[in-house]
Design an enzyme around this catalytic site. Structure first.
Site, short mmCIF file in Angstrom:
data_model
loop_
_atom_site.label_atom_id
_atom_site.label_comp_id
_atom_site.label_asym_id
_atom_site.label_seq_id
_atom_site.Cartn_x
_atom_site.Cartn_y
_atom_site.Cartn_z
N PHE A 113 0.70 -1.08 0.15
CA PHE A 113 0.09 0.15 -0.16
C PHE A 113 0.48 1.43 -0.19
CE2 PHE A 113 -2.48 2.79 1.23
CZ PHE A 113 -4.05 2.89 1.41
N ASP A 184 2.37 -6.17 7.96
CA ASP A 184 1.69 -5.79 7.76
C ASP A 184 0.11 -5.92 7.48
OD1 ASP A 184 -1.15 -3.34 6.94
OD2 ASP A 184 0.50 -2.35 6.47
N TYR A 209 -10.35 -0.66 11.34
CA TYR A 209 -11.51 -0.19 10.90
C TYR A 209 -11.87 -1.00 9.77
CZ TYR A 209 -8.28 3.07 8.49
OH TYR A 209 -6.73 2.46 6.73
N LYS A 210 -11.19 -2.02 9.57
CA LYS A 210 -11.23 -3.03 7.96
C LYS A 210 -12.07 -3.80 8.20
CE LYS A 210 -7.73 -0.44 5.51
NZ LYS A 210 -6.52 -0.50 5.04
N ARG A 356 -12.70 -4.47 -6.98
CA ARG A 356 -12.50 -4.89 -5.68
C ARG A 356 -13.20 -5.65 -4.44
NH1 ARG A 356 -9.03 -2.56 -0.84
NH2 ARG A 356 -10.72 -0.75 -0.96
C1 LIG Z 1 -5.64 0.99 5.02
C2 LIG Z 1 -3.86 0.57 4.04
C3 LIG Z 1 -3.84 1.41 5.05
C4 LIG Z 1 -4.40 3.42 5.70
O1 LIG Z 1 -3.49 3.32 7.04
P1 LIG Z 1 -3.23 4.57 7.97
O2 LIG Z 1 -2.59 5.19 8.33
O3 LIG Z 1 -4.42 4.23 8.87
O4 LIG Z 1 -4.60 5.73 7.13
C5 LIG Z 1 -1.93 1.53 5.07
N1 LIG Z 1 -1.35 0.34 4.72
C6 LIG Z 1 -2.34 -0.79 4.30
C7 LIG Z 1 -1.84 -1.70 4.22
C8 LIG Z 1 -3.65 -0.75 4.46
O5 LIG Z 1 -4.08 -1.05 3.91
#
Ligand SMILES: *Cc1c(COP(=O)(O)O)cnc(C)c1O
Length: 397
Positions: A113, A184, A209-210, A356
């Site tokens: 990400f 992660d 939150y996911k 997705r």
């Molecule tokens: C959703 C996601 C994030 C989001 O980061 P925030 O700081 O909570 O906005 C970061 N890394 C990955 C791999 C994600 O899937």
């Protein structure tokens, strides 16, 4: 066996909606509104500042870390909550680099990400001294590991394609070469079985939150292996990670173990929401979640394969190589997703061409998935997606 009829009844989903986006923002568990309202009226409203002691607010980050920890195989006292995932990535990377001062490379892959990569870049720039982020294709990650790598940063499940890394292999290989691993779990926690203890993980981070349904902006979590927790130097040395925050010393001394990964004032309302959201997981077995998620994915893929020749599977065919989402490619993916949402099926779009869909057995039935696939195939067959309003881009896709 997990009772998915019971867990489904614990969610407040709008009538007629099939929600295939719990991988991005989990829906509202029924217990959350009342719990947050109680925290607001009975605790904040009545106790005012005494709530920090009387309502136990100050202990919430690590207390809920323990509840969440069960879902990722973490020992009690090894997980804490707060901030956002990007911040937790930064903390874990900085701590990892500090444990390998003779090495300068953070290794990651192009399927990660972007925020994780940006945080790593920013950290390297701040450190100077030759620190650098190296990214390779996801398939090349294992072979790119060598003795220059200080920290391997891996997001287990690719946010676009759902492709899942073999973490057991990567962690073992990294450790053989003397590198630390930041794992992660953004698309793993609550989605697939995770065992940070069993795989001897060093650091793990993720969001609530996911798949864990704590609501928009819910706090992130960080795990530090107990064997490292008293040795790591917190880069973000905020007062609540101090050994004695209320001594108000002028010098920083890190708190015991995972407590040092706290930074500032915890978000009590979001933590209250998470506390209620975690009630749903009592009695849920992650192996059952995995098995049912794959059943739902297979139903969806088979129906799309059979009736939607224009959509190309972007996820691995091999179920074992997928997380809990399935993606397809189509050049008009954005408009197709908008048309789908207009008909009550919520998925999302990721540039440049990914449609997705997240699969969450807690509240999704096989019937829901069959219905969603049928609507998608009908939208494709009739070309109903090709209307001007479906091509208009919003800020969040
Ligand atoms: C959703 C996601 C994030 C989001 O980061 P925030 O700081 O909570 O906005 C970061 N890394 C990955 C791999 C994600 O899937």
């Amino acid at each position: 066996m997990t009772d998915f009829t019971a867990t489904r009844a614990m969610f407040d989903l709008p009538e007629g909606i099939v929600y295939l986006d719990g991988n991005s923002l989990g829906p509202l568990p029924r217990g959350v509104a009342a719990r947050v309202a109680r925290t607001i009226t009975d605790e904040w409203g009545q106790m005012l500042i005494t709530g920090w002691n009387r309502a136990g607010w100050m202990a919430l980050p690590t207390q809920l870390g323990n509840r969440l920890g069960r879902l990722i195989g973490a020992e009690p006292g090894s997980v804490t909550l707060g901030d956002t995932l990007s911040i937790k990535v930064y903390q874990a990377l900085a701590a990892g680099l500090d444990l390998r001062p003779d090495r300068r490379v953070i290794l990651s892959d192009t399927g990660n990400f972007p925020s994780d990569l940006y945080m790593a870049e920013g950290l390297c720039r701040s450190l100077g001294q030759g620190y650098a982020l190296k990214t390779v294709a996801p398939e090349a990650l294992e072979s790119a590991l060598d003795e220059t790598v200080a920290v391997l940063m891996v997001t287990e499940v690719d946010y676009r394609t759902g492709r899942k890394h073999d973490m057991a292999r990567l962690i073992a290989r990294a450790h053989d070469l003397g590198a630390l691993v930041v794992w992660d779990l953004a698309h793993s926690a609550g989605a697939i079985p995770v065992d940070v203890t069993g795989l001897d993980a060093d650091f793990a981070v993720g969001c609530s939150y996911k798949y864990l349904n704590s609501g928009p902006g819910g706090p992130a979590f960080i795990y530090v292996a107990p064997r490292l927790a008293d040795r790591v130097r917190p880069a973000l040395s905020g007062w609540l990670g101090h050994e004695a925050p209320f001594a108000f010393d002028l010098d920083y001394r890190p708190g015991a173990g995972i407590e040092r990964m706290r930074v500032g004032t915890p978000p009590i309302l979001q933590l209250a929401a998470l506390d209620a959201a975690l009630d749903v997981w009592e009695g849920v077995d992650m192996q059952d979640i995995r098995a049912q998620s794959l059943t739902l994915q297979e139903i969806f893929i088979a129906q799309i394969d059979a009736a939607c020749p224009d959509l190309t599977l972007a996820s691995p065919r091999d179920a074992a190589a997928r997380g809990s989402q399935v993606s397809f490619r189509h050049p008009q993916g954005y408009a197709i997703i908008q048309a789908l949402i207009a008909e009550g099926v919520i998925g999302d779009f990721r540039a440049p061409d990914i449609l997705r869909f997240g699969f969450t057995p807690l509240y999704l039935s096989e019937g829901d998935v069959e219905k969603a696939a049928a609507i998608l195939c009908e939208i494709m067959a009739t070309g109903r997606w090709d209307k001007p309003e479906f091509h208009r881009r919003a800020a969040v896709t």
